[in-house]
Each structure stands twice: as C-alpha cells, then as structure tokens.
Design a protein around this motif. Structure first.
Motif, PDB file in Angstrom:
ATOM      1  N   ASN A  71      -7.029  19.336 -21.416  1.00 23.54           N
ATOM      2  CA  ASN A  71      -7.529  19.246 -20.028  1.00 23.54           C
ATOM      3  C   ASN A  71      -6.574  19.893 -19.033  1.00 23.54           C
ATOM      4  O   ASN A  71      -6.193  19.292 -18.041  1.00 23.54           O
TER       5      ASN A  71
ATOM      6  N   TYR B 214     -10.710  14.921 -24.385  1.00 26.90           N
ATOM      7  CA  TYR B 214     -10.004  16.044 -23.775  1.00 26.90           C
ATOM      8  C   TYR B 214     -10.560  17.355 -24.303  1.00 26.90           C
ATOM      9  O   TYR B 214     -10.865  17.486 -25.481  1.00 26.90           O
ATOM     10  N   ARG B 215     -10.657  18.342 -23.408  1.00 25.94           N
ATOM     11  CA  ARG B 215     -10.950  19.716 -23.833  1.00 25.94           C
ATOM     12  C   ARG B 215      -9.642  20.280 -24.352  1.00 25.94           C
ATOM     13  O   ARG B 215      -8.598  20.108 -23.734  1.00 25.94           O
TER      14      ARG B 215
ATOM     15  N   SER C   9      -7.210  23.455 -25.888  1.00 25.99           N
ATOM     16  CA  SER C   9      -6.957  24.891 -25.969  1.00 25.99           C
ATOM     17  C   SER C   9      -5.777  25.095 -26.908  1.00 25.99           C
ATOM     18  O   SER C   9      -4.659  24.669 -26.614  1.00 25.99           O
TER      19      SER C   9
ATOM     20  N   SER D  15      -9.307  26.548 -31.830  1.00 25.33           N
ATOM     21  CA  SER D  15     -10.295  27.603 -31.558  1.00 25.33           C
ATOM     22  C   SER D  15     -10.817  28.213 -32.851  1.00 25.33           C
ATOM     23  O   SER D  15     -12.018  28.453 -32.986  1.00 25.33           O
TER      24      SER D  15
ATOM     25  N   LYS E 185     -13.657  21.954 -29.837  1.00 29.12           N
ATOM     26  CA  LYS E 185     -13.625  22.133 -28.385  1.00 29.12           C
ATOM     27  C   LYS E 185     -13.177  20.880 -27.653  1.00 29.12           C
ATOM     28  O   LYS E 185     -12.554  20.958 -26.612  1.00 29.12           O
ATOM     29  N   GLN E 186     -13.517  19.711 -28.203  1.00 26.67           N
ATOM     30  CA  GLN E 186     -13.148  18.447 -27.567  1.00 26.67           C
ATOM     31  C   GLN E 186     -12.507  17.526 -28.597  1.00 26.67           C
ATOM     32  O   GLN E 186     -12.940  17.498 -29.753  1.00 26.67           O
TER      33      GLN E 186
END
Length: 164
Positions: free
Chosen positions: A6, A79-80, A82, A87, A92-93
């Motif tokens: 996030n 939470y998203r 990265s 990836s 993604k979450q």
C-alpha cells in the motif's frame, strides 16, 4: 529487490522472498496400499519475507508490526503488493498470516525479521466463485415407473421373468 505494501516501502537489508503454493490433496486409498490422491484444490500462494533491520531503525520495526496487526471490519487488513516475485506469480493483494518475528542479532546489532504474506482473492478462488454449481446426478436415474408398494414391484418383476 524492493517490497511495497500500500505504497509503504518495507526497508530490509538482504531482503529475501520465498514463494510457496500448497497443492492440497487427501488420501483416497482407504484401507488399501494404493497411492491414489483426491485433489482438494489449490490454496492461496504464500510469500515468506525475511531480511535484516538495524537497531537504529526501530521505528521501521514498529511500523512493520503495526501493519501486521492492523484490522478492517474484524479481519486482518488487505494490502496491495508491489514486488518482482509477487508480480511474476500474479499476486496483487496480500494479508499477513502465520506469524511475524524479529530476532535480535547482538553481534551485528540488528534484527532478523521474518513474516508471511498470504495471497488474498487468488485466481483459483475467483474462478471457483465464477463457476456455477453443478447439480449431482441422482443414482439410478429416473425411469418414470412408480410402484405403489414393494410387493407389487416384486410380483411384476417375477411375472416378467416367467414370461421371458
């Protein structure tokens, strides 16, 4: 390598992320020595994160534990994510799962931090939600013949056998 939840960067030295996927199954052999397995679905992917955090960055450790403890509506916060590994696997979450720990490393004056993130709303889960329920076939099928009682059924069967 970088890990962001996030838009909050998780700053760990020697960051290492290990991905795992449980392919659930149950023993279908019963009392025999067969090796048959009943597949019971694909579970959510898990990302195990580990790294080092210097004692001078105690505020980062506190923030990380706050993220892990956070709840929304009675459940752990989602939470998203990265990260390259996430990836590559289509994650993604995530949400924190299992445990989070920080072990003091006195000789190097830092914490060895580790925690596990579980995928939220995985692809197999989304597919399962979209798939309509299939009605089971009734054993024996529907022949359309109905008997008022069992003795009538037996008499009709014996009569058919006698004439055959």
């Amino acid at each position: 390598m970088n890990l962001v939840l996030n838009s909050i960067s998780i700053i760990l030295k020697s960051l290492r992320i290990t991905a795992s996927l449980e392919l659930a199954s149950e023993d279908a052999s019963g009392q025999s020595s067969s090796t048959d397995q009943a597949e019971t679905g694909t579970k959510a992917k898990k990302l195990t994160v580990s790294g080092l955090l210097p004692f001078t960055k105690a505020d980062h450790l506190a923030e990380l534990f706050t993220l892990a403890e956070a709840t929304e509506g009675g459940a752990r916060s989602i939470y998203r994510i990265s990260n390259n590994t996430a990836s590559a696997l289509g994650v993604k979450q995530v949400r924190f799962s299992s445990k989070i720990e920080a072990v003091e490393q006195e000789t190097t004056r830092q914490w060895a931090v580790s925690f596990t993130l579980s995928e939220y709303r995985s692809v197999p889960q989304k597919v399962e939600e979209r798939t309509p329920d299939v009605t089971a076939n009734v054993q024996g099928g529907d022949t359309g013949v109905q008997y008022a009682n069992i003795s009538q059924h037996l008499n009709d069967n014996f009569a058919a056998l006698r004439t055959a």
